[in-house]
Each structure stands twice: as structure tokens, then as C-alpha cells.
Motif scaffolding. Structure first.
Motif, short mmCIF file in Angstrom:
data_model
loop_
_atom_site.label_atom_id
_atom_site.label_comp_id
_atom_site.label_asym_id
_atom_site.label_seq_id
_atom_site.Cartn_x
_atom_site.Cartn_y
_atom_site.Cartn_z
N UNK A 290 0.83 -1.20 0.00
CA UNK A 290 0.00 0.00 0.00
C UNK A 290 0.87 1.25 0.00
N UNK A 291 0.55 2.18 -0.89
CA UNK A 291 1.31 3.43 -1.00
C UNK A 291 0.95 4.33 0.18
N UNK A 292 1.97 4.83 0.91
CA UNK A 292 1.72 5.66 2.09
C UNK A 292 1.01 6.97 1.74
N UNK A 293 1.33 7.52 0.57
CA UNK A 293 0.73 8.81 0.19
C UNK A 293 -0.69 8.64 -0.35
N UNK A 294 -0.94 7.51 -0.99
CA UNK A 294 -2.29 7.21 -1.50
C UNK A 294 -2.64 5.79 -1.07
N UNK A 295 -3.18 5.63 0.14
CA UNK A 295 -3.41 4.30 0.72
C UNK A 295 -4.28 3.38 -0.12
N UNK A 296 -5.11 3.95 -1.00
CA UNK A 296 -5.98 3.10 -1.81
C UNK A 296 -5.27 2.51 -3.01
N UNK A 297 -4.03 2.93 -3.24
CA UNK A 297 -3.26 2.43 -4.37
C UNK A 297 -2.14 1.51 -3.91
N UNK A 298 -1.92 0.44 -4.66
CA UNK A 298 -0.74 -0.40 -4.45
C UNK A 298 0.46 0.32 -5.08
N UNK A 299 1.65 -0.01 -4.63
CA UNK A 299 2.85 0.63 -5.18
C UNK A 299 3.04 0.31 -6.66
N UNK A 300 2.34 -0.72 -7.16
CA UNK A 300 2.45 -1.05 -8.58
C UNK A 300 1.57 -0.13 -9.43
N UNK A 301 0.71 0.68 -8.78
CA UNK A 301 -0.14 1.62 -9.49
C UNK A 301 -1.59 1.21 -9.58
N UNK A 302 -1.89 -0.05 -9.24
CA UNK A 302 -3.28 -0.50 -9.29
C UNK A 302 -4.00 -0.20 -7.98
N UNK A 303 -5.31 -0.22 -8.02
CA UNK A 303 -6.09 -0.10 -6.80
C UNK A 303 -5.75 -1.27 -5.88
N UNK A 304 -5.72 -1.01 -4.56
CA UNK A 304 -5.40 -2.06 -3.60
C UNK A 304 -6.33 -3.25 -3.78
N UNK A 305 -7.62 -2.98 -4.01
CA UNK A 305 -8.59 -4.06 -4.15
C UNK A 305 -8.43 -4.83 -5.46
N UNK A 306 -7.68 -4.26 -6.40
CA UNK A 306 -7.51 -4.91 -7.70
C UNK A 306 -6.16 -5.57 -7.86
N UNK A 307 -5.28 -5.46 -6.86
CA UNK A 307 -3.93 -6.03 -6.97
C UNK A 307 -3.91 -7.44 -6.38
#
Length: 212
Positions: free
Chosen positions: A152-169
């Protein structure tokens, strides 16, 4: 449009239409890099059908990747559990032998005591425990590297560091159950590193890499 793929041998190439990796065997540099599924998509009037079939294809590939990561996570967890049990059992055998040697110290000559401590059984048990720990370290290093790519990206918690939504990774979801185990493994091995002991951290771990 020409392509640079080798000819007359099976290759994986990105289809110009659906953008997914597909198997090809090219006979000419001018062959279209369009997979069999997309050959009937050519033509502007077929755009709606093309887009629908592409979505269906991508969903299928995504589901396949999810299943692969799920099996990988289950296999890694089962392997870790089995190796932990082996280490505990073998370490117990070594401790039992050492207790026997210590108990009989007053009644046995020094040469006999040294013989007990240096038996093949002790050496084999210690070696097997060491190999099992190496395997655990290897598995944990793999999970750690995957975690550096998917978290999970610290600056945008809803995004994975790979760029996808957390729920979609799928990778992030597969790694989540192992998060605490990897954290504990890192903490333990960092303590060993700082104490100058043998550790299982990979050479590219931030705790191991020396600043330039």
C-alpha cells in the motif's frame, strides 16, 4: 508494419490489438503481430465487439494470475510450517545429545565426551537444521522482494505501489497473509546482522546494503 521478432520459432509477443502476451510463430518480418483471438477485430466497425472481448480476455488472465499467486502463497506457508517443525525437531535432538554429554561429564573420560559431541548424528542434525533454515530464508527473501513491488502506497493508501487499486492487486492480496511473518523474519535477521552473526537477509536488503 514490420516486426523484429525471430522467425520460424515459437515466441511470446505482445499482440498489437489486445496488448496481451500471446504465442506466435512468425514466417516473415511483415507478419501481423495480432493473435488468433483478435484477427476478426480488424476494422473500425468492429470496435464494440473488440473492446468487449478484450475485457473478457483480460479478466480471464487476471483470474489466472490470482490463482497462481494464491497457490504460491499457500505453498510458501505450508513449506514454512514444515521447515519450522523440522528445525524444532532437529534442534531438540542436538540439545538432547548435549544434555547427555553434560550429564555424563563426571563419569566419562574427556576423550569419550569429545567423541559424543563429535558424533555423526550431532553433525548431521546440525547440518539438516542449517539447511532447513537456509530454505526458510530463501522463501522469506522471495516474499520480501515481492512485497517491495506490491504494498500500500503511504501517500495514496488506496493504491498499491504497482499503481493499481489495492482491491484490484492480486499480488498484494496474496502477500497480505504473510506480512507479519516477513516482518518478524526481517526483525530477527536484522538483530543477527547487527550482532555480527550469520543472517538470512538478501544482499540487496536495505539493512545489508552499505551506503555509498
Amino acid at each position: 508494419m514490420t516486426h523484429s521478432y525471430p522467425l520460424y520459432v515459437p515466441v511470446l509477443a505482445q499482440c498489437f490489438c489486445c496488448r496481451s502476451l500471446q504465442p506466435f510463430t512468425f514466417g516473415s518480418a511483415s507478419d501481423q503481430v495480432v493473435c488468433a483471438l483478435c484477427l476478426h477485430h480488424l476494422g473500425a466497425e468492429k470496435a464494440e465487439r473488440r473492446d468487449a472481448e478484450h475485457v473478457e480476455l483480460w479478466l480471464g488472465q487476471f483470474a489466472e494470475q490470482q490463482e497462481k499467486h494464491r497457490r504460491f502463497a499457500e505453498k510458501a506457508q505450508a513449506s514454512d510450517t514444515e521447515k519450522d517443525a523440522d528445525i524444532a525437531r532437529l534442534t531438540g535432538q542436538v540439545d538432547d545429545l548435549r544434555r547427555i554429554a553434560a550429564r555424563d561429564f563426571e563419569h566419562a573420560p574427556g576423550t569419550e565426551l569429545r567423541g559424543i559431541l563429535e558424533t555423526d548424528l550431532v553433525k548431521r542434525a546440525e547440518r539438516r537444521a542449517e539447511l532447513a533454515q537456509h530454505q526458510i530464508d530463501w522463501a522469506m527473501a522471495v516474499l520480501w522482494r515481492l512485497g517491495t513491488l506490491h504494498h500500500a502506497d503511504e501517500t495514496t493508501p488506496r493504491l498499491c505501489s504497482c499503481g493499481r487499486q489495492v482491491t484490484a492487486c492480486a499480488e498484494l492480496r496474496a502477500l497480505e497473509p504473510q506480512h507479519q511473518a516477513v516482518h518478524d523474519w526481517q526483525t530477527k535477521n536484522l538483530r543477527m546482522l547487527h550482532a555480527g552473526k550469520r543472517h538470512g537477509l538478501p544482499a540487496d536488503h536495505p539493512g545489508v546494503v552499505q551506503p555509498a
